[in-house]
Scaffold this active site. Structure first.
Site, PDB file in Angstrom:
ATOM      1  N   THR A   1       0.837  -1.203   0.000  1.00  0.00           N
ATOM      2  CA  THR A   1       0.000   0.000   0.000  1.00  0.00           C
ATOM      3  C   THR A   1       0.871   1.252   0.000  1.00  0.00           C
ATOM      4  O   THR A   1       0.618   2.207  -0.737  1.00  0.00           O
ATOM      5  CB  THR A   1      -0.921   0.007   1.246  1.00  0.00           C
ATOM      6  OG1 THR A   1      -1.529  -1.274   1.377  1.00  0.00           O
ATOM      7  CG2 THR A   1      -1.978   1.061   1.135  1.00  0.00           C
TER       8      THR A   1
ATOM      9  N   ASP B   1      -6.689  -3.649  -2.805  1.00  0.00           N
ATOM     10  CA  ASP B   1      -6.017  -4.597  -1.935  1.00  0.00           C
ATOM     11  C   ASP B   1      -6.738  -5.944  -2.035  1.00  0.00           C
ATOM     12  O   ASP B   1      -7.936  -5.970  -2.306  1.00  0.00           O
ATOM     13  CB  ASP B   1      -6.116  -4.073  -0.500  1.00  0.00           C
ATOM     14  CG  ASP B   1      -4.911  -4.457   0.326  1.00  0.00           C
ATOM     15  OD1 ASP B   1      -4.043  -5.191  -0.191  1.00  0.00           O
ATOM     16  OD2 ASP B   1      -4.840  -4.026   1.487  1.00  0.00           O
TER      17      ASP B   1
ATOM     18  N   ARG C   1       5.820  -3.951   9.041  1.00  0.00           N
ATOM     19  CA  ARG C   1       4.679  -3.698   9.928  1.00  0.00           C
ATOM     20  C   ARG C   1       4.937  -4.262  11.320  1.00  0.00           C
ATOM     21  O   ARG C   1       4.592  -3.639  12.324  1.00  0.00           O
ATOM     22  CB  ARG C   1       3.390  -4.303   9.355  1.00  0.00           C
ATOM     23  CG  ARG C   1       2.220  -4.189  10.341  1.00  0.00           C
ATOM     24  CD  ARG C   1       0.893  -4.616   9.770  1.00  0.00           C
ATOM     25  NE  ARG C   1       0.427  -3.677   8.774  1.00  0.00           N
ATOM     26  CZ  ARG C   1      -0.079  -4.034   7.604  1.00  0.00           C
ATOM     27  NH1 ARG C   1      -0.202  -5.305   7.302  1.00  0.00           N
ATOM     28  NH2 ARG C   1      -0.477  -3.128   6.750  1.00  0.00           N
TER      29      ARG C   1
HETATM   30  N1  ADP Z   1      10.206   0.018   2.921  1.00  0.00           N
HETATM   31  C1  ADP Z   1       9.619   0.582   3.980  1.00  0.00           C
HETATM   32  N2  ADP Z   1      10.233   1.569   4.680  1.00  0.00           N
HETATM   33  C2  ADP Z   1       9.637   2.116   5.753  1.00  0.00           C
HETATM   34  N3  ADP Z   1       8.425   1.756   6.227  1.00  0.00           N
HETATM   35  C3  ADP Z   1       7.764   0.795   5.578  1.00  0.00           C
HETATM   36  C4  ADP Z   1       8.318   0.165   4.429  1.00  0.00           C
HETATM   37  N4  ADP Z   1       7.452  -0.765   3.978  1.00  0.00           N
HETATM   38  C5  ADP Z   1       6.399  -0.731   4.804  1.00  0.00           C
HETATM   39  N5  ADP Z   1       6.569   0.211   5.767  1.00  0.00           N
HETATM   40  C6  ADP Z   1       5.632   0.492   6.849  1.00  0.00           C
HETATM   41  O1  ADP Z   1       5.074  -0.752   7.289  1.00  0.00           O
HETATM   42  C7  ADP Z   1       3.674  -0.643   7.493  1.00  0.00           C
HETATM   43  C8  ADP Z   1       2.923  -1.611   6.585  1.00  0.00           C
HETATM   44  O2  ADP Z   1       3.025  -1.213   5.218  1.00  0.00           O
HETATM   45  P1  ADP Z   1       1.818  -1.408   4.168  1.00  0.00           P
HETATM   46  O3  ADP Z   1       2.184  -0.605   2.972  1.00  0.00           O
HETATM   47  O4  ADP Z   1       0.531  -1.115   4.826  1.00  0.00           O
HETATM   48  O5  ADP Z   1       1.960  -2.970   3.859  1.00  0.00           O
HETATM   49  P2  ADP Z   1       1.040  -3.907   2.942  1.00  0.00           P
HETATM   50  O6  ADP Z   1       0.125  -3.016   2.163  1.00  0.00           O
HETATM   51  O7  ADP Z   1       1.998  -4.677   2.083  1.00  0.00           O
HETATM   52  O8  ADP Z   1       0.304  -4.817   3.889  1.00  0.00           O
HETATM   53  C9  ADP Z   1       3.335   0.828   7.250  1.00  0.00           C
HETATM   54  O9  ADP Z   1       3.331   1.494   8.493  1.00  0.00           O
HETATM   55  C10 ADP Z   1       4.460   1.316   6.382  1.00  0.00           C
HETATM   56  O10 ADP Z   1       4.698   2.676   6.569  1.00  0.00           O
HETATM   57 MG    MG Z   2      -1.911  -2.962   2.690  1.00  0.00          MG
END
Ligand code: ADP
Ligand code: MG
Length: 339
Positions: A69, A113, A221
């Site tokens: 995301t 998503d 996360r």
């Molecule tokens: N490469 C990154 N660097 C810093 N923070 C990250 C990174 N990837 C994810 N995060 C943090 O981890 C958390 C989960 O990310 P998210 O984009 O919601 O994951 P997904 O959509 O894959 O489930 C968020 O708080 C995001 O800011």
């Molecule tokens: Mg997500």
């Protein structure tokens, strides 16, 4: 069966909290790790921006919490367009998707998503939307009803899924870019921890950051969640220093062991040892034994266990690799294996 208390890996209840209190990367530079993927996406977005065109449709797949995301949000930021976030299971009727699609401005990003969980009839609306930027709507009722095809603005679909194999072939083939997002290294996670710590005003040593990184299942996360609990413990003990002892307390509180395994991971491995002598055992049987659905085990828990070599997939089911059996038997049953 009683549901085991285990850290919420899907982050369903976390996402809101983490977005409101914690640091969120808004540029590719702030997004740490995933260098090859980031590089590619940075080029695609820059190029599309220079051409003043929408980006190709992009499919991102990988376990939850790895930053899918966030990446989509950064891409929208770089392109200077709006992003709409929605999820596959949320869209129950074709009308839900049609109204979202018609509200998009030129070049906007639509992020869906769990795109593999979209109902089939809703998914079909996406086909012509993605390919020809048109949607079919039904006008009128009863015998007078007819279907008309209406244009929508060119947009970019970013689909996220935990399981690429679950996506239908027609949908999959309409994505111009398909990228996998993989687990982070402990060092990358330590950097993410330090980045968040700076934002949250927590003093943290390199050792503590690395300790958190090593226990985070390769997942930002989880790293950030552990850090927020460390901050709670630091606050109540009036100690602004996130030392290793506080990290250990937070880990215990969250039910995460020193190898990063959660209560549920351990339960799963334990059952295979206890009831099946290390396996093989079918996924469905395992799922019912621990009271979690098979799909969640397969997409959320298993990838990390496979990667760490705690588990193997065979044609006859899941099993503990031979090299791990002795150590895990000792860990769970407290006894040495007699060969
Ligand atoms: N490469 C990154 N660097 C810093 N923070 C990250 C990174 N990837 C994810 N995060 C943090 O981890 C958390 C989960 O990310 P998210 O984009 O919601 O994951 P997904 O959509 O894959 O489930 C968020 O708080 C995001 O800011
Ligand atoms: Mg997500």
């Amino acid at each position: 069966m009683e549901k085991i208390h285990s850290i919420d890996l899907m982050g369903l209840h976390e996402a809101e909290q983490e977005k409101s209190v914690d640091f969120q990367p808004t540029t590719f530079d702030q997004y740490l790790g995933q260098e090859p993927l980031k590089e590619k996406l940075a080029i695609y977005t820059q190029a599309a921006k220079m051409r003043n065109e929408q980006l190709d449709h992009l499919l991102l797949f990988g376990p939850p919490g790895l930053g899918k995301t966030t990446l989509a949000q950064i891409m929208a930021q770089v392109m200077g367009v709006a992003i709409k976030l929605c999820s596959g299971p949320m869209m129950e009727r074709t009308g839900d998707l049609v109204s979202i699609l018609s509200s998009l401005e030129p070049r906007d990003i639509l992020f869906i998503d769990e795109i593999h969980r979209m109902p089939t009839n809703v998914e079909e609306v996406l086909y012509s939307a993605m390919e020809h930027f048109r949607v079919d709507v039904i006008i009128g009722q009863g015998v007078g009803a007819r279907s008309v095809s209406l244009p929508i603005h060119p947009f970019t679909l970013v689909g996220a899924t935990t399981k690429s194999g679950a996506l239908s072939a027609p949908l999959r083939s309409r994505f111009g870019i398909i990228e996998r997002i993989d687990f982070y290294t402990d060092i990358e996670l330590a950097k993410i921890v330090k980045q968040s710590a700076a934002y949250l005003n927590i003093a943290i040593t390199d050792t503590s950051a690395l300790l958190i990184g090593a226990c985070s299942r390769g997942t930002p996360r989880i790293a950030k969640k552990i850090l927020r609990r460390v901050r709670d413990f630091a606050q109540v003990t009036n100690n602004n220093n996130a030392n290793e002892q506080l990290v250990c307390e937070a880990l215990a509180f969250l039910g995460i062991d020193h190898t990063g395994l959660t209560t549920l991971d351990n339960m799963l491995l334990r059952k295979i040892i206890e009831h099946f002598n290390g396996g093989p055992v079918g996924l469905e049987t395992l799922a019912s034994l621990i009271g979690e659905d098979a799909q969640t085990i397969e997409t959320v828990y298993e990838p990390f266990l496979l990667r760490k070599g705690f588990l193997e997939k065979t044609s006859r089911g899941r099993q503990i690799p031979r090299t791990q059996i002795a150590a895990l038997t000792k860990k769970f049953l407290g006894q040495d294996l007699i060969e």
